[in-house]
Design a protein around this motif. Structure first.
Motif, short mmCIF file in Angstrom:
data_model
loop_
_atom_site.label_atom_id
_atom_site.label_comp_id
_atom_site.label_asym_id
_atom_site.label_seq_id
_atom_site.Cartn_x
_atom_site.Cartn_y
_atom_site.Cartn_z
N GLY A 309 -33.80 35.55 -9.48
CA GLY A 309 -32.80 36.47 -8.94
C GLY A 309 -32.99 37.86 -9.48
N GLY A 310 -32.60 38.85 -8.66
CA GLY A 310 -32.73 40.23 -9.11
C GLY A 310 -32.18 41.21 -8.11
N GLN A 311 -32.79 42.38 -8.07
CA GLN A 311 -32.29 43.51 -7.29
C GLN A 311 -33.45 44.14 -6.52
OE1 GLN A 311 -30.99 46.78 -9.71
NE2 GLN A 311 -29.73 47.67 -8.11
N THR A 312 -33.16 44.53 -5.26
CA THR A 312 -34.19 45.17 -4.45
C THR A 312 -33.56 46.17 -3.49
OG1 THR A 312 -35.97 44.82 -2.84
CG2 THR A 312 -34.10 43.32 -2.72
N ASP A 313 -34.30 47.23 -3.20
CA ASP A 313 -33.92 48.10 -2.09
C ASP A 313 -35.07 48.20 -1.09
OD1 ASP A 313 -35.77 49.80 -3.28
OD2 ASP A 313 -34.30 51.29 -3.91
N SER A 314 -35.98 47.22 -1.17
CA SER A 314 -37.16 47.22 -0.29
C SER A 314 -36.84 46.57 1.05
CB SER A 314 -38.31 46.45 -0.95
OG SER A 314 -38.77 47.10 -2.10
N PRO A 315 -37.07 47.26 2.15
CA PRO A 315 -36.90 46.61 3.45
C PRO A 315 -37.94 45.53 3.70
CG PRO A 315 -37.84 48.80 3.72
CD PRO A 315 -37.45 48.68 2.28
N THR A 316 -39.02 45.55 2.93
CA THR A 316 -40.11 44.59 3.13
C THR A 316 -40.18 43.56 2.01
OG1 THR A 316 -41.61 46.16 2.03
CG2 THR A 316 -41.48 46.24 4.44
N PHE A 317 -39.08 43.34 1.29
CA PHE A 317 -39.11 42.34 0.22
C PHE A 317 -39.47 40.99 0.84
CE2 PHE A 317 -37.50 39.34 -2.86
CZ PHE A 317 -37.87 39.93 -4.07
N PRO A 318 -40.37 40.23 0.21
CA PRO A 318 -40.93 39.05 0.88
C PRO A 318 -40.01 37.83 0.89
CG PRO A 318 -41.85 39.27 -1.32
CD PRO A 318 -41.02 40.50 -1.09
N GLY A 319 -40.11 37.07 1.96
CA GLY A 319 -39.60 35.71 2.02
C GLY A 319 -38.11 35.52 1.97
N THR A 320 -37.32 36.51 2.34
CA THR A 320 -35.87 36.39 2.24
C THR A 320 -35.21 36.68 3.58
OG1 THR A 320 -35.75 38.69 1.48
CG2 THR A 320 -35.72 36.97 -0.20
N LYS A 321 -34.04 36.06 3.77
CA LYS A 321 -33.20 36.34 4.93
C LYS A 321 -32.11 37.31 4.49
CE LYS A 321 -32.56 31.98 4.94
NZ LYS A 321 -32.05 30.61 5.18
N GLY A 322 -31.68 38.18 5.39
CA GLY A 322 -30.64 39.12 5.06
C GLY A 322 -31.19 40.46 4.66
N THR A 323 -30.29 41.41 4.44
CA THR A 323 -30.71 42.78 4.14
C THR A 323 -30.01 43.34 2.90
OG1 THR A 323 -29.00 43.65 5.63
CG2 THR A 323 -31.20 43.29 6.56
N GLY A 324 -29.32 42.52 2.15
CA GLY A 324 -28.58 43.02 1.00
C GLY A 324 -29.48 43.38 -0.16
N GLY A 325 -28.87 43.96 -1.20
CA GLY A 325 -29.63 44.45 -2.34
C GLY A 325 -29.86 43.44 -3.44
N ALA A 326 -29.12 42.31 -3.44
CA ALA A 326 -29.35 41.26 -4.42
C ALA A 326 -30.21 40.18 -3.78
CB ALA A 326 -28.02 40.68 -4.89
N PHE A 327 -31.14 39.63 -4.55
CA PHE A 327 -32.00 38.60 -3.96
C PHE A 327 -32.00 37.34 -4.84
CE2 PHE A 327 -35.22 40.75 -6.67
CZ PHE A 327 -35.83 39.66 -7.28
N LEU A 328 -32.27 36.23 -4.17
CA LEU A 328 -32.46 34.94 -4.83
C LEU A 328 -33.54 34.22 -4.04
CD1 LEU A 328 -31.58 32.78 -6.91
CD2 LEU A 328 -29.99 31.93 -5.18
N VAL A 329 -34.66 33.88 -4.69
CA VAL A 329 -35.77 33.22 -4.01
C VAL A 329 -36.20 31.99 -4.80
CG1 VAL A 329 -36.62 35.34 -2.94
CG2 VAL A 329 -37.53 34.63 -5.15
N LYS A 330 -36.75 31.02 -4.08
CA LYS A 330 -37.30 29.82 -4.69
C LYS A 330 -38.80 29.79 -4.45
CE LYS A 330 -37.10 24.75 -4.52
NZ LYS A 330 -36.55 23.57 -3.79
N LEU A 331 -39.57 29.76 -5.55
CA LEU A 331 -41.02 29.67 -5.46
C LEU A 331 -41.45 28.21 -5.54
CD1 LEU A 331 -40.77 32.74 -6.16
CD2 LEU A 331 -42.87 32.47 -7.47
N SER A 332 -42.44 27.86 -4.79
CA SER A 332 -43.00 26.50 -4.85
C SER A 332 -43.56 26.24 -6.24
CB SER A 332 -44.09 26.35 -3.80
OG SER A 332 -45.16 27.25 -4.06
#
Length: 682
Positions: A309-332
């Motif tokens: 989890g973290g923070q992004t303002d990138s429109p091209t942040f990889p592998g996520t749904k949505g457009t908000g500034g906080a992210f949560l991703v699961k890596l294989s």
């Protein structure tokens, strides 16, 4: 040997996850649970030494105090201190991270500039190699010197204590311990001579360090530089470390990972997995787009998949749904793919995921910060789930959100957080949140028998709460089925208990105006109450609703009604004339520090003026200032209702017919409510 550990019982220290919270006796930086459910905290407290000075105002020097590191043991309720100690020396020290093992031992990591910081004989490093000069940052001391690692036995006695560092500043950020008692620690370093083991993963000085210490604290299993800034890490059951943080493009990556090159922004988040021996990278990948990306939290499930989890303002942040500034991703598990991911919160402003944990079922829990001032809450398009305990934040500027997800990315729970504090996952669907006011359990698997939402201004229905404001609390099960309206007693005082209902703000009983199962109207106490943080408790008969922490404000003006100069209510059919005097009846005006009895009806005579027109109170009509003639407690109404007599501008209305003119009321320069319509006709 004596380590100079002073065991002192102190009052409760303030613990807030999102920042170092200053309390009367120190600062708490981190917390952990032991097997018995006791809460251990690490932090720092001012000592008698001075670490520098700063100018405020110019020409006046103010001393910056040094600190000692602290460790405190609280009972499972978070309200009783069982043990408290300080560690320090002739310099500045602070505890920054803490962990416990299955036997109840406690491990603290921190920083110290003290050459005489107490260490044990035979420890890994018995001399402080770092700078002894104090580090100052504005009006406070900043972390510097060497890292330290201290192991305490369950009774608080010292098992071992050691320095770890070189001639620069070495500051730990996280600590963990495995089932064998080996300690893992990461942090930042400016040392070019940080103690490394032979054949380290990286021998080139970089932003971070990674080390594993043997169970006795006498030697390093491995130690290496790391070229990126580490903010968090996790360790799996095999002893592999998963690092995360941010990098300026210096990350070594592995073939086949999710992202082998930088996304091109100022910084990228990253995830790097180091094998159990510390000798190589299992995988290493960037996580970033064209903007600025940083990661602050990581957890690993039973399959070796990393949730980040973290923070992004990138429109091209990889592998996520949505457009908000906080992210949560699961890596294989192999780091080759993003299996699921979200962005939540608002697209701009400050939004971030700051906490991630995984339970025994591999469900994931994430805590985020949401900037509400530039949008509405969403988690990949989701609103808070039907089982949410709090549907809106209790501040106009945003709040914290907690989500629970199944391992496949199915959203199980999404809610704003009722209590701000350090979060622990105690069992699947069960959390413990430790805060300044004690620890509370949170059960996500069931709906509470009674619940209430944020207190809102009784006139405008806006947040936040402010002393003396009339508020409404909406919910269910918080009062009798049939509504009961309060009446003042013979002395003109409204009750603080009505039909079995009681509302408390930081333990101070609030005057009640109306109670019913779905709504309670009360007055925020003005006496003996701080300004900006309240714990709200609602009880009915022998039951209590889940507590709610509310961020307050000095004012939150809302308008009940406007009376024309002849004392009739202003309306479309009864407009006021330009230049006439109207009386505005409002609540949420600044009253902090005024000495008036809570719940008392204001007398008709003598009038009790407040006269705040020179202190940021103003009334405007369609942007044109009105002239405040008098402001004070409204006679014959409960204290908390303010009457403002204001003269309408003579230029209103602009048309020849009745016009609805937007009126804005400010208090202490604050106006959070929508404009209130005032009807004016020539």
């Amino acid at each position: 040997m004596s380590l100079g550990v002073r065991t002192v019982l102190h009052p409760r220290w303030l613990a807030v996850t999102l920042f170092l919270a200053k309390a009367a006796y120190g600062q708490v930086a981190a917390a952990a649970l032991d097997p018995a459910g006791n809460i251990w905290q690490a932090g720092r407290v001012n000592n008698a030494l001075t670490c520098g000075s700063f100018e405020v105002p110019p020409g006046f020097q103010e001393a910056v105090p040094c600190n000692d590191a602290t460790v405190t043991k609280l009972d499972p309720t978070g309200s009783k201190v069982l043990f408290s100690a300080t560690l320090g020396g002739n310099g500045d020290s602070g505890g920054l991270a803490i962990a416990t093992d299955s036997a109840g031992n406690v491990y603290i990591a921190g920083y110290t500039t003290a050459p005489d910081f107490p260490v044990t004989s035979g420890a890994l490093q018995t001399k402080n190699a770092g700078p002894y000069a104090s580090q100052t940052d504005g009006d406070s001391t900043a972390s510097g010197g060497d890292a330290f690692i201290v192991k305490l036995n369950p009774n608080g006695s010292v098992a071992y204590s050691t320095f770890l560092g070189g001639s620069g500043n070495d500051v730990p950020v996280a600590i963990s311990v495995d089932s064998a008692g080996s300690v893992y620690v990461t942090g930042g370093t400016t040392s070019t001579d940080f103690p490394l083991t032979s054949s380290p993963l990286s021998g080139t000085p970089g932003a971070g360090f990674v080390a594993k210490i043997n169970p006795g604290g006498q030697s390093l299993n491995y130690s290496t530089y790391f070229p990126a800034t580490i903010t968090a890490f996790a360790v799996d059951s095999a002893g592999a470390m998963y690092l995360t943080g941010y990098t300026y493009g210096t990350l070594p990556t592995t073939a086949g990972s999710v992202q082998t090159i930088s996304g091109g922004g100022d910084t990228d988040a990253f995830v790097s997995k180091i094998n159990a021996s510390g000798s190589g990278l299992v995988y290493s990948t960037y996580l970033g787009g064209s903007g600025t990306d940083s990661a602050f939290a990581i957890a690993v499930d039973s399959q070796g998949a990393a949730w980040v989890g973290g923070q992004t303002d990138s429109p091209t942040f990889p592998g996520t749904k949505g457009t908000g500034g906080a992210f949560l991703v699961k890596l294989s598990p192999g780091g080759s793919a993003i299996q699921t991911g979200w962005r939540f919160g608002t697209p701009n402003g400050y939004n971030s995921t700051t906490f991630v944990a995984v339970d025994a079922r591999d469900n994931v829990y994430a805590l985020g910060e949401i900037d509400q001032s530039v949008g509405t809450f969403s988690v990949s398009g989701f609103q808070p789930t039907p089982n949410a305990q709090l549907s809106i934040p209790c501040s106009p500027f945003g709040g914290n959100i907690l989500i629970e997800s199944a391992s496949d990315g199915t959203l199980l729970y999404a809610s704003y957080v009722r209590r701000v504090g350090t979060v622990f996952v105690t069992a699947p669907g069960h959390l413990l949140i430790d805060s300044a006011f004690g620890a509370v359990a949170l059960d996500l698997t069931s709906t509470p028998a009674m619940n209430f939402q944020c207190p809102v201004n009784g006139a405008s229905y806006t947040v936040p709460a402010t002393p003396g404001e009339i508020v409404s609390l909406f919910g269910y099960g918080i009062g009798p089925e049939a509504g009961v309206t309060a009446q003042p007693d013979s002395s003109g005082r409204f009750p603080t208990s009505l039909a079995g209902v009681q509302v408390q703000f930081n333990g101070v009983a609030a005057p009640l105006l109306y109670v019913q199962g779905g709504q309670v109207n009360a007055v925020v106490p003005n006496q003996n109450l701080p300004l900006f943080l309240y714990t709200v408790e609602v009880s009915y008969q022998d039951r209590s609703a889940p507590v709610l922490d509310v961020w307050g404000e000095i004012a939150n003006p809302g308008v009940f009604a406007v009376a024309n100069q002849d004392s009739t209510i202003n309306s479309l059919s009864n407009p006021a004339k330009p230049g006439s005097i109207v009386s505005v009846y409002a609540t949420g005006m600044e009253m902090f520090g005024l000495d008036f009895p809570d719940g008392q009806v204001a007398p008709l005579s003598p009038l009790l003026p407040i006269n705040f027109s020179q202190n940021g109170d103003a009334v405007s009509f369609a942007g044109i200032p009105g002239t405040i003639l008098w402001e004070g407690a409204a006679p014959n109404l409960i204290f908390g209702v303010v009457q403002i007599n204001v003269q309408l501008p003579a230029s209103l209305p602009p048309a020849s017919s009745v016009t609805s003119v937007p009126m804005v009321v400010q208090s202490s320069y604050i106006d959070l409510a929508p404009a209130f319509p005032v009807f004016v006709a020539p």
